[in-house]
Scaffold this motif. Sequence first.
Motif, PDB file in Angstrom:
ATOM      1  N   ALA A 185      15.025 -43.142  -5.733  1.00 43.36           N
ATOM      2  CA  ALA A 185      16.314 -43.679  -6.178  1.00 43.36           C
ATOM      3  C   ALA A 185      16.087 -44.559  -7.416  1.00 43.36           C
ATOM      4  O   ALA A 185      16.803 -44.442  -8.407  1.00 43.36           O
ATOM      5  CB  ALA A 185      16.963 -44.493  -5.071  1.00 43.36           C
ATOM      6  N   ARG A 186      15.097 -45.414  -7.349  1.00 45.98           N
ATOM      7  CA  ARG A 186      14.739 -46.319  -8.433  1.00 45.98           C
ATOM      8  C   ARG A 186      14.705 -45.614  -9.779  1.00 45.98           C
ATOM      9  O   ARG A 186      15.352 -46.032 -10.746  1.00 45.98           O
ATOM     10  CB  ARG A 186      13.351 -46.888  -8.108  1.00 45.98           C
ATOM     11  N   PHE A 187      13.971 -44.515  -9.818  1.00 43.33           N
ATOM     12  CA  PHE A 187      13.802 -43.750 -11.041  1.00 43.33           C
ATOM     13  C   PHE A 187      15.117 -43.150 -11.527  1.00 43.33           C
ATOM     14  O   PHE A 187      15.494 -43.264 -12.695  1.00 43.33           O
ATOM     15  CB  PHE A 187      12.768 -42.645 -10.800  1.00 43.33           C
ATOM     16  N   LEU A 188      15.844 -42.530 -10.613  1.00 44.86           N
ATOM     17  CA  LEU A 188      17.100 -41.879 -10.987  1.00 44.86           C
ATOM     18  C   LEU A 188      18.108 -42.901 -11.519  1.00 44.86           C
ATOM     19  O   LEU A 188      18.809 -42.640 -12.495  1.00 44.86           O
ATOM     20  CB  LEU A 188      17.679 -41.132  -9.776  1.00 44.86           C
ATOM     21  N   VAL A 189      18.144 -44.046 -10.892  1.00 46.71           N
ATOM     22  CA  VAL A 189      19.034 -45.105 -11.334  1.00 46.71           C
ATOM     23  C   VAL A 189      18.730 -45.495 -12.780  1.00 46.71           C
ATOM     24  O   VAL A 189      19.638 -45.652 -13.596  1.00 46.71           O
ATOM     25  CB  VAL A 189      18.904 -46.341 -10.419  1.00 46.71           C
ATOM     26  N   GLU A 190      17.450 -45.602 -13.088  1.00 49.04           N
ATOM     27  CA  GLU A 190      17.078 -45.968 -14.455  1.00 49.04           C
ATOM     28  C   GLU A 190      17.474 -44.880 -15.445  1.00 49.04           C
ATOM     29  O   GLU A 190      18.025 -45.148 -16.501  1.00 49.04           O
ATOM     30  CB  GLU A 190      15.564 -46.206 -14.547  1.00 49.04           C
ATOM     31  N   GLN A 191      17.197 -43.647 -15.084  1.00 44.94           N
ATOM     32  CA  GLN A 191      17.502 -42.535 -15.962  1.00 44.94           C
ATOM     33  C   GLN A 191      19.006 -42.399 -16.205  1.00 44.94           C
ATOM     34  O   GLN A 191      19.444 -42.225 -17.334  1.00 44.94           O
ATOM     35  CB  GLN A 191      17.003 -41.219 -15.350  1.00 44.94           C
ATOM     36  N   ASP A 200      22.532 -48.605  -8.440  1.00 45.21           N
ATOM     37  CA  ASP A 200      21.742 -48.233  -7.284  1.00 45.21           C
ATOM     38  C   ASP A 200      22.607 -47.717  -6.125  1.00 45.21           C
ATOM     39  O   ASP A 200      22.416 -46.612  -5.639  1.00 45.21           O
ATOM     40  CB  ASP A 200      20.995 -49.494  -6.843  1.00 45.21           C
ATOM     41  N   LYS A 201      23.565 -48.525  -5.736  1.00 38.24           N
ATOM     42  CA  LYS A 201      24.385 -48.196  -4.582  1.00 38.24           C
ATOM     43  C   LYS A 201      25.180 -46.916  -4.785  1.00 38.24           C
ATOM     44  O   LYS A 201      25.341 -46.109  -3.890  1.00 38.24           O
ATOM     45  CB  LYS A 201      25.337 -49.354  -4.261  1.00 38.24           C
ATOM     46  N   TYR A 202      25.688 -46.785  -5.979  1.00 32.83           N
ATOM     47  CA  TYR A 202      26.497 -45.617  -6.296  1.00 32.83           C
ATOM     48  C   TYR A 202      25.642 -44.365  -6.222  1.00 32.83           C
ATOM     49  O   TYR A 202      25.997 -43.380  -5.573  1.00 32.83           O
ATOM     50  CB  TYR A 202      27.090 -45.779  -7.695  1.00 32.83           C
ATOM     51  N   LEU A 203      24.498 -44.415  -6.843  1.00 31.81           N
ATOM     52  CA  LEU A 203      23.588 -43.279  -6.785  1.00 31.81           C
ATOM     53  C   LEU A 203      23.270 -42.911  -5.344  1.00 31.81           C
ATOM     54  O   LEU A 203      23.375 -41.754  -4.948  1.00 31.81           O
ATOM     55  CB  LEU A 203      22.277 -43.584  -7.497  1.00 31.81           C
ATOM     56  N   ARG A 204      22.909 -43.909  -4.571  1.00 29.95           N
ATOM     57  CA  ARG A 204      22.540 -43.612  -3.192  1.00 29.95           C
ATOM     58  C   ARG A 204      23.703 -42.977  -2.436  1.00 29.95           C
ATOM     59  O   ARG A 204      23.495 -42.095  -1.610  1.00 29.95           O
ATOM     60  CB  ARG A 204      22.103 -44.892  -2.479  1.00 29.95           C
ATOM     61  N   ARG A 205      24.914 -43.439  -2.729  1.00 30.06           N
ATOM     62  CA  ARG A 205      26.054 -42.854  -2.035  1.00 30.06           C
ATOM     63  C   ARG A 205      26.173 -41.375  -2.374  1.00 30.06           C
ATOM     64  O   ARG A 205      26.335 -40.531  -1.492  1.00 30.06           O
ATOM     65  CB  ARG A 205      27.338 -43.585  -2.414  1.00 30.06           C
ATOM     66  N   LEU A 206      26.057 -41.076  -3.652  1.00 28.80           N
ATOM     67  CA  LEU A 206      26.132 -39.680  -4.065  1.00 28.80           C
ATOM     68  C   LEU A 206      25.016 -38.867  -3.432  1.00 28.80           C
ATOM     69  O   LEU A 206      25.244 -37.774  -2.907  1.00 28.80           O
ATOM     70  CB  LEU A 206      26.050 -39.579  -5.591  1.00 28.80           C
ATOM     71  N   MET A 207      23.810 -39.393  -3.483  1.00 30.75           N
ATOM     72  CA  MET A 207      22.667 -38.660  -2.954  1.00 30.75           C
ATOM     73  C   MET A 207      22.816 -38.426  -1.458  1.00 30.75           C
ATOM     74  O   MET A 207      22.471 -37.363  -0.950  1.00 30.75           O
ATOM     75  CB  MET A 207      21.380 -39.422  -3.239  1.00 30.75           C
ATOM     76  N   THR A 208      23.332 -39.409  -0.773  1.00 25.13           N
ATOM     77  CA  THR A 208      23.553 -39.244   0.659  1.00 25.13           C
ATOM     78  C   THR A 208      24.573 -38.135   0.912  1.00 25.13           C
ATOM     79  O   THR A 208      24.397 -37.303   1.806  1.00 25.13           O
ATOM     80  CB  THR A 208      24.019 -40.571   1.282  1.00 25.13           C
ATOM     81  N   ASP A 209      25.615 -38.113   0.101  1.00 30.64           N
ATOM     82  CA  ASP A 209      26.588 -37.024   0.208  1.00 30.64           C
ATOM     83  C   ASP A 209      25.903 -35.678   0.023  1.00 30.64           C
ATOM     84  O   ASP A 209      26.113 -34.740   0.781  1.00 30.64           O
ATOM     85  CB  ASP A 209      27.674 -37.158  -0.870  1.00 30.64           C
ATOM     86  N   LEU A 210      25.082 -35.618  -1.010  1.00 27.91           N
ATOM     87  CA  LEU A 210      24.415 -34.351  -1.308  1.00 27.91           C
ATOM     88  C   LEU A 210      23.434 -33.950  -0.210  1.00 27.91           C
ATOM     89  O   LEU A 210      23.291 -32.771   0.105  1.00 27.91           O
ATOM     90  CB  LEU A 210      23.688 -34.442  -2.649  1.00 27.91           C
ATOM     91  N   SER A 211      22.773 -34.932   0.370  1.00 29.89           N
ATOM     92  CA  SER A 211      21.804 -34.561   1.401  1.00 29.89           C
ATOM     93  C   SER A 211      22.519 -34.146   2.679  1.00 29.89           C
ATOM     94  O   SER A 211      22.102 -33.226   3.371  1.00 29.89           O
ATOM     95  CB  SER A 211      20.799 -35.678   1.636  1.00 29.89           C
TER      96      SER A 211
END
Lengths: 121, 121
Positions: free
Chosen positions: B11-17, B22-33
Amino acid sequence: MAKAPDELYRARFLVEQLKISDKYLRRLMTDLSKAGFIRSIQGRDGGYVFAKSIANIHLSEIVDAVEGMDKYLGCVLGFEECSDDNPCVMHSAWLPMREKLLETFSNKTLADLDFEHVNKY
Amino acid sequence: MAKAPDELYRARFLVEQLKISDKYLRRLMTDLSKAGFIRSIQGRDGGYVFAKSIANIHLSEIVDAVEGMDKYLGCVLGFEECSDDNPCVMHSAWLPMREKLLETFSNKTLADLDFEHVNKY
DNA sequence: CTAAAATAATACCCTCAAGTAGTATTTGAA
DNA sequence: TTCAAATACTACTTGAGGGTATTATTTTAG
Protein backbone atom coordinates in the motif's frame (compact mmCIF):
# COMPACT_ATOMS: atom_id res chain seq x y z
CA MET A 1 -42.58 23.07 -26.44
CA ALA A 2 -41.42 20.68 -29.09
CA LYS A 3 -44.71 18.84 -28.75
CA ALA A 4 -46.57 21.81 -30.21
CA PRO A 5 -43.75 23.77 -31.74
CA ASP A 6 -45.76 26.61 -33.22
CA GLU A 7 -47.26 27.93 -30.03
CA LEU A 8 -45.96 30.80 -27.97
CA TYR A 9 -45.06 29.84 -24.41
CA ARG A 10 -44.81 32.17 -21.43
CA ALA A 11 -42.15 31.61 -18.81
CA ARG A 12 -44.94 31.37 -16.24
CA PHE A 13 -46.45 28.37 -17.95
CA LEU A 14 -43.19 26.54 -18.54
CA VAL A 15 -42.16 27.02 -14.93
CA GLU A 16 -45.36 25.40 -13.77
CA GLN A 17 -45.05 22.51 -16.19
CA LEU A 18 -41.42 21.78 -15.55
CA LYS A 19 -41.48 22.50 -11.84
CA ILE A 20 -38.26 24.44 -11.85
CA SER A 21 -37.60 27.93 -10.65
CA ASP A 22 -38.54 30.97 -12.62
CA LYS A 23 -35.03 32.38 -12.69
CA TYR A 24 -33.45 29.14 -13.72
CA LEU A 25 -35.86 28.63 -16.57
CA ARG A 26 -35.33 32.14 -17.82
CA ARG A 27 -31.58 31.68 -17.74
CA LEU A 28 -31.83 28.56 -19.83
CA MET A 29 -34.29 30.15 -22.25
CA THR A 30 -32.05 33.15 -22.65
CA ASP A 31 -29.17 30.83 -23.48
CA LEU A 32 -31.31 29.08 -26.04
CA SER A 33 -32.50 32.28 -27.62
CA LYS A 34 -28.96 33.61 -27.82
CA ALA A 35 -28.07 30.42 -29.60
CA GLY A 36 -30.88 31.13 -32.03
CA PHE A 37 -33.13 28.15 -31.40
CA ILE A 38 -35.96 30.09 -29.91
CA ARG A 39 -37.04 33.67 -30.20
CA SER A 40 -37.95 35.55 -27.08
CA ILE A 41 -40.64 38.16 -27.33
CA GLN A 42 -40.49 40.81 -24.70
CA GLY A 43 -43.12 43.11 -23.37
CA ARG A 44 -46.71 42.36 -22.58
CA ASP A 45 -47.99 39.30 -24.48
CA GLY A 46 -44.40 38.17 -24.83
CA GLY A 47 -43.08 34.64 -24.48
CA TYR A 48 -40.96 32.13 -26.28
CA VAL A 49 -41.40 30.59 -29.73
CA PHE A 50 -39.19 28.36 -31.78
CA ALA A 51 -37.09 30.39 -34.19
CA LYS A 52 -36.42 27.47 -36.50
CA SER A 53 -37.80 24.08 -37.32
CA ILE A 54 -37.17 21.57 -34.58
CA ALA A 55 -35.86 19.24 -37.26
CA ASN A 56 -32.96 21.64 -37.66
CA ILE A 57 -32.02 21.82 -34.03
CA HIS A 58 -29.33 19.29 -33.25
CA LEU A 59 -28.91 17.93 -29.77
CA SER A 60 -25.24 18.82 -29.75
CA GLU A 61 -26.11 22.45 -30.41
CA ILE A 62 -28.49 22.51 -27.50
CA VAL A 63 -25.94 20.99 -25.19
CA ASP A 64 -23.37 23.45 -26.42
CA ALA A 65 -25.70 26.31 -25.69
CA VAL A 66 -26.52 25.31 -22.15
CA GLU A 67 -23.56 23.46 -20.75
CA GLY A 68 -20.98 22.76 -23.42
CA MET A 69 -20.34 19.50 -25.24
CA ASP A 70 -16.76 19.36 -23.90
CA LYS A 71 -18.13 18.00 -20.71
CA TYR A 72 -19.18 14.85 -22.54
CA LEU A 73 -16.13 14.59 -24.73
CA GLY A 74 -13.46 14.84 -22.06
CA CYS A 75 -11.24 12.12 -20.64
CA VAL A 76 -13.14 9.12 -19.24
CA LEU A 77 -10.84 9.04 -16.29
CA GLY A 78 -11.25 12.73 -15.71
CA PHE A 79 -7.68 13.78 -16.39
CA GLU A 80 -7.53 17.38 -17.48
CA GLU A 81 -4.21 16.86 -19.24
CA CYS A 82 -5.34 13.82 -21.20
CA SER A 83 -5.09 14.24 -24.97
CA ASP A 84 -4.01 12.35 -28.06
CA ASP A 85 -0.44 13.39 -27.35
CA ASN A 86 -0.58 12.69 -23.66
CA PRO A 87 -3.10 9.88 -23.36
CA CYS A 88 -4.43 8.17 -20.27
CA VAL A 89 -4.55 4.36 -20.14
CA MET A 90 -8.12 4.37 -21.35
CA HIS A 91 -7.62 6.90 -24.09
CA SER A 92 -7.40 4.62 -27.09
CA ALA A 93 -9.95 2.18 -25.73
CA TRP A 94 -12.39 5.02 -25.24
CA LEU A 95 -12.03 6.66 -28.64
CA PRO A 96 -14.83 4.75 -30.39
CA MET A 97 -17.20 5.62 -27.59
CA ARG A 98 -16.43 9.29 -27.82
CA GLU A 99 -17.02 9.17 -31.52
CA LYS A 100 -20.30 7.35 -31.16
CA LEU A 101 -21.39 9.90 -28.64
CA LEU A 102 -20.48 12.84 -30.80
CA GLU A 103 -22.25 11.22 -33.71
CA THR A 104 -25.41 10.64 -31.71
CA PHE A 105 -25.59 14.17 -30.45
CA SER A 106 -24.72 15.63 -33.82
CA ASN A 107 -27.10 13.61 -35.92
CA LYS A 108 -30.18 13.60 -33.76
CA THR A 109 -32.41 16.62 -33.74
CA LEU A 110 -35.16 17.73 -31.43
CA ALA A 111 -37.62 16.28 -33.93
CA ASP A 112 -36.10 12.83 -33.46
CA LEU A 113 -37.00 12.66 -29.81
CA ASP A 114 -39.96 10.69 -28.65
CA PHE A 115 -42.46 13.14 -27.20
CA GLU A 116 -45.42 10.87 -27.54
CA HIS A 117 -44.73 8.13 -25.03
CA VAL A 118 -43.66 10.50 -22.36
CA ASN A 119 -44.92 12.78 -19.65
CA LYS A 120 -41.72 13.92 -17.95
CA TYR A 121 -38.93 15.98 -19.54
CA MET B 1 0.33 -2.76 -11.13
CA ALA B 2 -0.84 -3.99 -14.48
CA LYS B 3 2.46 -2.87 -15.96
CA ALA B 4 4.31 -5.56 -14.02
CA PRO B 5 1.46 -7.80 -12.98
CA ASP B 6 3.46 -10.45 -11.18
CA GLU B 7 4.99 -8.25 -8.52
CA LEU B 8 3.73 -7.76 -5.02
CA TYR B 9 2.88 -4.15 -4.19
CA ARG B 10 2.67 -2.59 -0.75
CA ALA B 11 0.00 0.00 0.00
CA ARG B 12 2.84 2.35 0.98
CA PHE B 13 4.34 2.23 -2.49
CA LEU B 14 1.07 2.59 -4.37
CA VAL B 15 0.08 5.56 -2.26
CA GLU B 16 3.31 7.31 -3.16
CA GLN B 17 2.98 6.54 -6.84
CA LEU B 18 -0.66 7.50 -7.19
CA LYS B 19 -0.53 10.42 -4.79
CA ILE B 20 -3.77 9.56 -3.10
CA SER B 21 -4.45 9.00 0.55
CA ASP B 22 -3.51 5.82 2.28
CA LYS B 23 -7.02 5.15 3.50
CA TYR B 24 -8.61 5.77 0.16
CA LEU B 25 -6.24 3.45 -1.61
CA ARG B 26 -6.81 0.72 0.91
CA ARG B 27 -10.55 1.07 0.53
CA LEU B 28 -10.30 0.66 -3.20
CA MET B 29 -7.90 -2.24 -2.91
CA THR B 30 -10.14 -3.97 -0.43
CA ASP B 31 -13.02 -3.58 -2.86
CA LEU B 32 -10.92 -5.07 -5.60
CA SER B 33 -9.75 -7.97 -3.50
CA LYS B 34 -13.30 -8.73 -2.41
CA ALA B 35 -14.19 -8.80 -6.07
CA GLY B 36 -11.41 -11.33 -6.56
CA PHE B 37 -9.14 -9.42 -8.92
CA ILE B 38 -6.30 -9.04 -6.51
CA ARG B 39 -5.23 -10.98 -3.49
CA SER B 40 -4.29 -9.10 -0.38
CA ILE B 41 -1.61 -10.56 1.81
CA GLN B 42 -1.74 -9.45 5.39
CA GLY B 43 0.91 -9.31 8.04
CA ARG B 44 4.49 -8.30 7.72
CA ASP B 45 5.78 -8.60 4.16
CA GLY B 46 2.18 -8.38 2.98
CA GLY B 47 0.85 -6.43 0.06
CA TYR B 48 -1.28 -6.81 -3.03
CA VAL B 49 -0.88 -9.16 -6.01
CA PHE B 50 -3.11 -9.93 -8.92
CA ALA B 51 -5.24 -12.97 -8.24
CA LYS B 52 -5.94 -13.64 -11.90
CA SER B 53 -4.56 -12.79 -15.30
CA ILE B 54 -5.16 -9.18 -16.23
CA ALA B 55 -6.50 -10.45 -19.54
CA ASN B 56 -9.41 -11.90 -17.60
CA ILE B 57 -10.29 -8.76 -15.74
CA HIS B 58 -12.99 -6.87 -17.60
CA LEU B 59 -13.37 -3.16 -17.18
CA SER B 60 -17.04 -3.53 -16.37
CA GLU B 61 -16.18 -5.80 -13.46
CA ILE B 62 -13.75 -3.28 -12.07
CA VAL B 63 -16.28 -0.49 -12.33
CA ASP B 64 -18.87 -2.70 -10.70
CA ALA B 65 -16.50 -3.41 -7.85
CA VAL B 66 -15.64 0.18 -7.10
CA GLU B 67 -18.57 2.32 -8.09
CA GLY B 68 -21.19 0.30 -9.91
CA MET B 69 -21.88 0.22 -13.63
CA ASP B 70 -25.43 1.50 -13.08
CA LYS B 71 -24.02 4.96 -12.84
CA TYR B 72 -23.02 4.76 -16.47
CA LEU B 73 -26.09 2.94 -17.68
CA GLY B 74 -28.71 5.19 -16.18
CA CYS B 75 -30.94 7.72 -17.90
CA VAL B 76 -29.06 10.35 -19.90
CA LEU B 77 -31.34 13.02 -18.59
CA GLY B 78 -30.89 11.79 -15.07
CA PHE B 79 -34.44 10.71 -14.40
CA GLU B 80 -34.59 8.09 -11.72
CA GLU B 81 -37.92 6.77 -12.96
CA CYS B 82 -36.83 6.44 -16.58
CA SER B 83 -37.10 2.91 -17.96
CA ASP B 84 -38.21 1.06 -21.06
CA ASP B 85 -41.77 1.21 -19.78
CA ASN B 86 -41.61 4.80 -18.68
CA PRO B 87 -39.11 6.37 -21.05
CA CYS B 88 -37.77 9.91 -21.13
CA VAL B 89 -37.70 11.80 -24.44
CA MET B 90 -34.13 10.71 -25.04
CA HIS B 91 -34.63 7.10 -24.06
CA SER B 92 -34.89 5.54 -27.49
CA ALA B 93 -32.35 7.89 -29.04
CA TRP B 94 -29.88 6.97 -26.32
CA LEU B 95 -30.28 3.19 -26.48
CA PRO B 96 -27.49 2.52 -29.01
CA MET B 97 -25.09 4.60 -26.94
CA ARG B 98 -25.85 2.68 -23.81
CA GLU B 99 -25.33 -0.55 -25.65
CA LYS B 100 -22.04 0.59 -27.11
CA LEU B 101 -20.90 1.64 -23.69
CA LEU B 102 -21.83 -1.63 -22.10
CA GLU B 103 -20.10 -3.46 -24.91
CA THR B 104 -16.92 -1.44 -24.51
CA PHE B 105 -16.72 -1.97 -20.80
CA SER B 106 -17.61 -5.64 -21.07
CA ASN B 107 -15.24 -6.58 -23.86
CA LYS B 108 -12.14 -4.67 -22.86
CA THR B 109 -9.91 -6.09 -20.20
CA LEU B 110 -7.12 -4.60 -18.15
CA ALA B 111 -4.70 -6.13 -20.61
CA ASP B 112 -6.21 -4.08 -23.44
CA LEU B 113 -5.28 -0.80 -21.88
CA ASP B 114 -2.32 1.13 -23.09
CA PHE B 115 0.21 1.25 -20.26
CA GLU B 116 3.16 1.98 -22.44
CA HIS B 117 2.52 5.50 -23.68
CA VAL B 118 1.45 6.75 -20.32
CA ASN B 119 2.75 8.05 -17.04
CA LYS B 120 -0.45 9.04 -15.26
CA TYR B 121 -3.24 6.69 -14.19
C1' DC C 1 6.67 -10.83 21.22
C1' DT C 2 6.88 -7.34 18.11
C1' DA C 3 6.80 -4.71 14.14
C1' DA C 4 4.93 -3.93 9.79
C1' DA C 5 1.54 -4.96 7.06
C1' DA C 6 -3.76 -5.18 5.70
C1' DT C 7 -8.82 -4.58 7.38
C1' DA C 8 -12.92 -2.29 9.18
C1' DA C 9 -16.17 1.19 10.32
C1' DT C 10 -17.41 5.61 10.83
C1' DA C 11 -17.25 10.40 10.55
C1' DC C 12 -15.66 14.23 8.27
C1' DC C 13 -14.34 17.74 4.64
C1' DC C 14 -14.16 20.11 0.05
C1' DT C 15 -15.46 21.24 -4.19
C1' DC C 16 -18.36 21.76 -7.93
C1' DA C 17 -22.46 21.86 -10.45
C1' DA C 18 -27.37 22.40 -10.30
C1' DG C 19 -30.63 25.08 -8.91
C1' DT C 20 -32.75 29.20 -6.20
C1' DA C 21 -33.37 33.98 -4.83
C1' DG C 22 -33.25 39.10 -5.04
C1' DT C 23 -33.43 43.15 -7.21
C1' DA C 24 -33.38 46.34 -10.69
C1' DT C 25 -34.09 47.16 -15.80
C1' DT C 26 -36.06 47.01 -20.42
C1' DT C 27 -39.62 46.06 -23.75
C1' DG C 28 -44.01 46.67 -26.08
C1' DA C 29 -49.31 45.85 -26.58
C1' DA C 30 -53.52 47.90 -24.92
C1' DT D 1 -48.96 55.40 -19.29
C1' DT D 2 -49.52 51.22 -17.42
C1' DC D 3 -48.86 46.46 -16.80
C1' DA D 4 -47.17 42.07 -17.79
C1' DA D 5 -43.81 40.15 -19.95
C1' DA D 6 -38.50 39.10 -20.72
C1' DT D 7 -33.54 40.40 -19.35
C1' DA D 8 -29.38 41.09 -16.58
C1' DC D 9 -26.48 40.44 -12.85
C1' DT D 10 -25.11 38.85 -8.66
C1' DA D 11 -25.31 36.22 -4.51
C1' DC D 12 -26.75 32.26 -2.17
C1' DT D 13 -27.99 27.28 -1.07
C1' DT D 14 -27.72 22.64 -1.44
C1' DG D 15 -26.51 17.80 -2.46
C1' DA D 16 -23.49 14.38 -4.02
C1' DG D 17 -19.14 12.52 -5.10
C1' DG D 18 -14.48 12.10 -4.41
C1' DG D 19 -11.42 11.96 -1.14
C1' DT D 20 -9.39 12.35 3.81
C1' DA D 21 -8.90 11.36 8.91
C1' DT D 22 -9.31 8.68 13.12
C1' DT D 23 -9.07 4.97 15.66
C1' DA D 24 -9.09 0.32 16.65
C1' DT D 25 -8.36 -4.57 15.10
C1' DT D 26 -6.24 -8.52 12.80
C1' DT D 27 -2.57 -10.99 10.59
C1' DT D 28 2.02 -13.05 10.14
C1' DA D 29 7.34 -13.12 9.32
C1' DG D 30 11.24 -12.76 12.11
